[in-house]
Design a protein around this motif. Sequence first.
Motif, PDB file in Angstrom:
ATOM      1  N   LEU A 134       9.625  -3.828 -14.254  1.00 49.62           N
ATOM      2  CA  LEU A 134       9.261  -3.594 -15.647  1.00 49.62           C
ATOM      3  C   LEU A 134       7.790  -3.241 -15.737  1.00 49.62           C
ATOM      4  CD1 LEU A 134      11.408  -6.431 -17.062  1.00 49.62           C
ATOM      5  CD2 LEU A 134      11.692  -4.017 -17.487  1.00 49.62           C
ATOM      6  N   THR A 135       6.952  -4.195 -15.497  1.00 47.62           N
ATOM      7  CA  THR A 135       5.525  -3.929 -15.508  1.00 47.62           C
ATOM      8  C   THR A 135       4.951  -4.528 -14.252  1.00 47.62           C
ATOM      9  OG1 THR A 135       5.739  -4.404 -17.834  1.00 47.62           O
ATOM     10  CG2 THR A 135       3.565  -3.906 -17.063  1.00 47.62           C
ATOM     11  N   THR A 136       4.055  -3.791 -13.639  1.00 55.70           N
ATOM     12  CA  THR A 136       3.527  -4.221 -12.354  1.00 55.70           C
ATOM     13  C   THR A 136       2.815  -5.560 -12.441  1.00 55.70           C
ATOM     14  OG1 THR A 136       3.128  -1.900 -12.039  1.00 55.70           O
ATOM     15  CG2 THR A 136       2.209  -3.384 -10.419  1.00 55.70           C
ATOM     16  N   LEU A 137       1.976  -5.709 -13.465  1.00 56.07           N
ATOM     17  CA  LEU A 137       1.096  -6.866 -13.465  1.00 56.07           C
ATOM     18  C   LEU A 137       1.666  -8.027 -14.256  1.00 56.07           C
ATOM     19  CD1 LEU A 137      -2.101  -4.778 -13.863  1.00 56.07           C
ATOM     20  CD2 LEU A 137      -1.409  -6.007 -11.838  1.00 56.07           C
ATOM     21  N   ARG A 138       2.862  -7.841 -14.788  1.00 54.40           N
ATOM     22  CA  ARG A 138       3.508  -8.959 -15.455  1.00 54.40           C
ATOM     23  C   ARG A 138       4.708  -9.357 -14.608  1.00 54.40           C
ATOM     24  NH1 ARG A 138       1.051  -8.846 -20.457  1.00 54.40           N
ATOM     25  NH2 ARG A 138       0.503  -6.793 -21.216  1.00 54.40           N
ATOM     26  N   GLN A 139       5.252 -10.534 -14.884  1.00 50.41           N
ATOM     27  CA  GLN A 139       6.339 -11.032 -14.053  1.00 50.41           C
ATOM     28  C   GLN A 139       7.602 -11.109 -14.885  1.00 50.41           C
ATOM     29  OE1 GLN A 139       5.891 -12.750 -10.695  1.00 50.41           O
ATOM     30  NE2 GLN A 139       4.176 -11.357 -10.665  1.00 50.41           N
ATOM     31  N   ARG A 140       8.353 -10.027 -14.875  1.00 47.55           N
ATOM     32  CA  ARG A 140       9.599  -9.989 -15.642  1.00 47.55           C
ATOM     33  C   ARG A 140      10.663  -9.388 -14.759  1.00 47.55           C
ATOM     34  NH1 ARG A 140       6.786  -8.907 -21.203  1.00 47.55           N
ATOM     35  NH2 ARG A 140       5.198 -10.465 -20.822  1.00 47.55           N
ATOM     36  N   VAL A 141      11.902  -9.788 -14.987  1.00 47.86           N
ATOM     37  CA  VAL A 141      13.014  -9.165 -14.266  1.00 47.86           C
ATOM     38  C   VAL A 141      14.135  -8.866 -15.254  1.00 47.86           C
ATOM     39  CG1 VAL A 141      12.537 -10.224 -12.026  1.00 47.86           C
ATOM     40  CG2 VAL A 141      14.001 -11.407 -13.647  1.00 47.86           C
ATOM     41  N   VAL A 142      15.023  -7.984 -14.839  1.00 43.33           N
ATOM     42  CA  VAL A 142      16.199  -7.661 -15.641  1.00 43.33           C
ATOM     43  C   VAL A 142      17.416  -8.167 -14.880  1.00 43.33           C
ATOM     44  CG1 VAL A 142      17.576  -5.800 -16.605  1.00 43.33           C
ATOM     45  CG2 VAL A 142      15.114  -5.625 -16.621  1.00 43.33           C
ATOM     46  N   VAL A 143      18.331  -8.829 -15.572  1.00 42.31           N
ATOM     47  CA  VAL A 143      19.564  -9.284 -14.932  1.00 42.31           C
ATOM     48  C   VAL A 143      20.756  -8.591 -15.578  1.00 42.31           C
ATOM     49  CG1 VAL A 143      18.626 -11.522 -14.270  1.00 42.31           C
ATOM     50  CG2 VAL A 143      19.808 -11.272 -16.448  1.00 42.31           C
ATOM     51  N   ASN A 144      21.885  -8.615 -14.854  1.00 41.97           N
ATOM     52  CA  ASN A 144      23.041  -7.828 -15.308  1.00 41.97           C
ATOM     53  C   ASN A 144      24.006  -8.599 -16.205  1.00 41.97           C
ATOM     54  OD1 ASN A 144      24.130  -9.522 -13.468  1.00 41.97           O
ATOM     55  ND2 ASN A 144      25.248  -7.981 -12.326  1.00 41.97           N
ATOM     56  N   PRO A 172      22.948  -5.789 -24.750  1.00 42.82           N
ATOM     57  CA  PRO A 172      24.396  -6.003 -24.683  1.00 42.82           C
ATOM     58  C   PRO A 172      24.892  -6.382 -23.278  1.00 42.82           C
ATOM     59  CG  PRO A 172      23.858  -3.740 -25.299  1.00 42.82           C
ATOM     60  CD  PRO A 172      22.584  -4.482 -25.292  1.00 42.82           C
ATOM     61  N   TRP A 173      24.407  -5.680 -22.248  1.00 39.97           N
ATOM     62  CA  TRP A 173      24.916  -5.965 -20.906  1.00 39.97           C
ATOM     63  C   TRP A 173      23.825  -6.392 -19.945  1.00 39.97           C
ATOM     64  CZ3 TRP A 173      26.147  -0.968 -23.024  1.00 39.97           C
ATOM     65  CH2 TRP A 173      27.355  -0.992 -23.754  1.00 39.97           C
ATOM     66  N   SER A 174      22.620  -6.461 -20.431  1.00 39.64           N
ATOM     67  CA  SER A 174      21.526  -6.839 -19.553  1.00 39.64           C
ATOM     68  C   SER A 174      20.573  -7.711 -20.361  1.00 39.64           C
ATOM     69  CB  SER A 174      20.794  -5.599 -19.048  1.00 39.64           C
ATOM     70  OG  SER A 174      20.251  -4.886 -20.138  1.00 39.64           O
ATOM     71  N   ALA A 175      19.762  -8.485 -19.650  1.00 37.14           N
ATOM     72  CA  ALA A 175      18.795  -9.319 -20.344  1.00 37.14           C
ATOM     73  C   ALA A 175      17.482  -9.266 -19.587  1.00 37.14           C
ATOM     74  CB  ALA A 175      19.296 -10.757 -20.440  1.00 37.14           C
ATOM     75  N   GLU A 176      16.409  -9.356 -20.357  1.00 34.85           N
ATOM     76  CA  GLU A 176      15.087  -9.344 -19.758  1.00 34.85           C
ATOM     77  C   GLU A 176      14.630 -10.789 -19.665  1.00 34.85           C
ATOM     78  OE1 GLU A 176      12.638  -6.479 -21.791  1.00 34.85           O
ATOM     79  OE2 GLU A 176      10.902  -7.629 -21.154  1.00 34.85           O
ATOM     80  N   ILE A 177      14.155 -11.160 -18.470  1.00 34.76           N
ATOM     81  CA  ILE A 177      13.752 -12.541 -18.258  1.00 34.76           C
ATOM     82  C   ILE A 177      12.269 -12.593 -17.957  1.00 34.76           C
ATOM     83  CG2 ILE A 177      13.964 -14.441 -16.624  1.00 34.76           C
ATOM     84  CD1 ILE A 177      16.922 -13.658 -16.461  1.00 34.76           C
ATOM     85  N   ILE A 178      11.577 -13.476 -18.660  1.00 38.45           N
ATOM     86  CA  ILE A 178      10.161 -13.670 -18.374  1.00 38.45           C
ATOM     87  C   ILE A 178      10.074 -14.835 -17.405  1.00 38.45           C
ATOM     88  CG2 ILE A 178       9.879 -15.015 -20.521  1.00 38.45           C
ATOM     89  CD1 ILE A 178       6.963 -13.995 -20.546  1.00 38.45           C
ATOM     90  N   LEU A 179       9.421 -14.633 -16.275  1.00 35.76           N
ATOM     91  CA  LEU A 179       9.357 -15.657 -15.242  1.00 35.76           C
ATOM     92  C   LEU A 179       8.247 -16.650 -15.560  1.00 35.76           C
ATOM     93  CD1 LEU A 179       9.771 -13.401 -12.100  1.00 35.76           C
ATOM     94  CD2 LEU A 179      11.511 -14.699 -13.287  1.00 35.76           C
ATOM     95  N   ILE A 180       8.378 -17.852 -14.980  1.00 37.11           N
ATOM     96  CA  ILE A 180       7.362 -18.868 -15.266  1.00 37.11           C
ATOM     97  C   ILE A 180       6.016 -18.468 -14.675  1.00 37.11           C
ATOM     98  CG2 ILE A 180       8.881 -20.850 -15.562  1.00 37.11           C
ATOM     99  CD1 ILE A 180       8.439 -21.531 -12.655  1.00 37.11           C
ATOM    100  N   SER A 181       6.001 -17.464 -13.781  1.00 36.15           N
ATOM    101  CA  SER A 181       4.732 -17.043 -13.189  1.00 36.15           C
ATOM    102  C   SER A 181       4.066 -15.931 -13.988  1.00 36.15           C
ATOM    103  CB  SER A 181       4.978 -16.585 -11.754  1.00 36.15           C
ATOM    104  OG  SER A 181       6.038 -15.654 -11.721  1.00 36.15           O
TER     105      SER A 181
END
Lengths: 300, 159
Positions: A134-144, A172-181
């Motif tokens: 998503l963004t290089t300097l932030r810690q986020r992931v997308v899950v299915n 609807p089919w994916s979610a963005e997750i903000i990591l604790i880091s």
Amino acid sequence: MVTFGSGRPVPSRVAATGPRFTFYAALAIVLMFLDQRGNWLEYARYGLSAAAYPVQLAVNSPSAAWRWVRGNFATRERLTAENTALREANKALELRALRTESLEAENAQLRELTAAMPDVAERWIVAEVLAIELTTLRQRVVVNKGAADGVFKGQSVLARGGLIGQVMRAGPWSAEIILISDPEHAVPVQVLRSGLRTIAVGQGNTGVMTLPYLPVNSDIKVDDVLVTSGLGGVFPAGYPVARVIDVGRDPGQPLALVHAEPLAAIDRDREVMLVWFRADHPAAPAAPSTVVPAPPEASP
Amino acid sequence: MNARAREPRGPMLLSALIALIFQVVPLPDWLSIARPAFLVLVVLYWSIVSPRAGGLLFPFACGLALDVFRGAVLGEHALALTLVAFLVMRFHLLIRAKPLFEQALIVFAALTLYEFVVWCIDGWTGHTLNSALRWLHPVTGGLIWPVVFGVLSRTHRPR
């Protein structure tokens, strides 16, 4: 280019006129305003994230294919080794579960409850992390997994080892997750040994979190385990978050400089668990209204 | 109408999609910090070479796509990209006539302006990120510009 003295290009060649730019700029600003104030754009975003999903799947497909190939052509020895390791892990877990059961019973007795409380986690689904940056300097992931599977905003996300984050936006089919880091994320935590409560803040680095709000004389030392405290209304109490790796105390400074290492393998795990919790359980996340301190008594 | 039909719209949209994929494909950390903003480079290219193919709608739409993918405030990258594309389109005949080296410098300036706008909006919307590393991608973007230009200019008839 043909010019007629005025120095301006012939209008028909101009694609970018001032009014058009003003229109698009105003549109962007209105969008930002609506997105920032109130959630009027939730539906638009929901639709847009549905449109983005095919591209996300396409980006993910090479690594998914590679894992599929590796999984299918795994050698016999590797499978046997993996099997043995899993059996060992299972045995260890069974032992721990036995102990947990007896502890739970003891706890129930101490609290004079007739039966032990069920686990705070009601149900969970396993989601796969899509290989999307998503963004290089932030810690986020997308899950299915997304709203179609019941995923909601603010849901806790666990992985092997402990907490890894919360759902920031559910499509609807994916979610963005903000990591604790993530540098914008903070978890209310408690030191398991001393019961000291504080906040662990991400730093934009998967390996390190900071505890910036601890006084120099607070009771914390290296190897202390931090668990969620249940305050803040998002995470339930008692899930492991991080281990303290470094405590810096400078007598000239009012606050200690404490670093902790997340217990979950944030950057290595491809599978995460999205968890639903029992709302009536004592360990469930405290609703923000109950966290607010009682108003001071009226003075006579 | 004839002139309009000759605009290279197909290559433009396809290159934008591929650039978007390049921009979100995961890379090792050290590489991903230096990753140029491919979609911005592609938008700059089409703004310089064929501003009438997409007008300002193209940068706006690409910016919106970036907003969705990066989970930013909707309109953030759209505004930055529209502004940069507008400035470049205004001077596209001048820029087009420059040698590649000078173009790369202009692209570097445009990317820096773009990142500056994004940085400002990040701050105003409460997502401050003051890492010096975020200013690295304009440099790599400028360095890779000749390659982007060379590849993209092969996708359509020269104008």
